[in-house]
Design an enzyme around this catalytic site. Structure first.
Site, PDB file in Angstrom:
ATOM      1  N   VAL A  88      49.152  66.190  21.985  1.00 13.16           N
ATOM      2  CA  VAL A  88      50.209  66.874  21.239  1.00 13.16           C
ATOM      3  C   VAL A  88      50.048  68.387  21.340  1.00 13.16           C
ATOM      4  CG1 VAL A  88      51.235  67.211  18.950  1.00 13.16           C
ATOM      5  CG2 VAL A  88      50.519  64.929  19.664  1.00 13.16           C
ATOM      6  N   CYS A  89      48.808  68.847  21.339  1.00 14.26           N
ATOM      7  CA  CYS A  89      48.534  70.287  21.412  1.00 14.26           C
ATOM      8  C   CYS A  89      49.086  70.880  22.710  1.00 14.26           C
ATOM      9  CB  CYS A  89      47.035  70.544  21.321  1.00 14.26           C
ATOM     10  SG  CYS A  89      46.261  69.837  19.856  1.00 14.26           S
ATOM     11  N   SER A  90      48.869  70.177  23.814  1.00  7.91           N
ATOM     12  CA  SER A  90      49.279  70.667  25.131  1.00  7.91           C
ATOM     13  C   SER A  90      50.761  70.449  25.412  1.00  7.91           C
ATOM     14  CB  SER A  90      48.467  69.969  26.226  1.00  7.91           C
ATOM     15  OG  SER A  90      47.097  70.233  26.099  1.00  7.91           O
TER      16      SER A  90
END
EC number: 1.11.1.25
Length: 201
Positions: A88-90
């Site tokens: 999700v971060c990327s």
């Protein structure tokens, strides 16, 4: 007996109401970070490590950045996430800020900051891979002290990440928190994206 059952029902109702109130809104009850908090006072003596290559780290004698340098006299949007190179971060969190950077500048924001419980070298490689270093300032919280001080630390050992952070975002003016959002779970991406915080500035 009847009184005990009634008390249990009331307690259950209160917990349910509290949980419902938390979904999709600002900060969680255990977080020290709340509207009005002075972020530098909440994390006294804590510094962050600007994203950089190993050679840059050596040449700077492994310098760190005091929180006052990041926030004093500035309008800052900061967001924290569980870790570099994670899903999700990327795929969502960083790209949402990268794609809206012009809108933040139009609102007078001096800097958009991403911080994660990683060393500054991993963060640097990740930021370069995402092509986001020109838009966003990336910092490592290598020992997690920043997030622990704010009550935003999270044990993600189940995902083989170890001690990390919640997924969160905040708008900060001259060190004072004006708005803060924390996801119910680090894998969620409902209230900490760029679009939400833009509406809170």
């Amino acid at each position: 007996m009847a009184m005990s059952i009634l008390k249990l029902r009331n307690l259950s109702a209160l917990r349910s109401a509290a949980n419902s109130a938390r979904i999709g809104v600002s900060s969680r009850g255990f977080s020290k970070l709340a509207e009005g908090t002075d972020i530098t006072s909440a994390a006294p003596g804590v510094s962050l490590q600007k994203a950089r290559s190993w050679d840059e780290g050596v040449s700077s004698k492994f310098s760190t950045t005091p929180l006052s340098d990041i926030f004093k006299g500035k309008k800052v949007v900061i967001f924290g996430l569980p870790g570099a190179y994670t899903g999700v971060c990327s795929q969502q969190h960083v790209p949402s800020y990268k794609s809206h950077i012009d809108k933040f500048k139009a609102k007078g924001i001096d800097s958009v900051v991403c911080v994660s419980v990683n060393d500054p070298y991993a963060i640097n490689g990740w930021a370069e891979k995402l092509g986001a270093k020109d838009a966003i300032e990336f910092y490592g919280d290598f020992d997690g002290k920043f997030h622990k001080s704010l009550g935003l630390d999270k044990d993600l050992s189940a995902a083989l990440l170890g001690p990390r952070s919640e997924r969160w975002s905040a708008y900060v003016e001259d060190g004072k928190v004006k708005a803060v959002n924390v996801e119910e779970a680090p894998s969620d991406f409902k209230v900490t994206g760029a679009e939400v915080i833009l509406g809170q500035i």
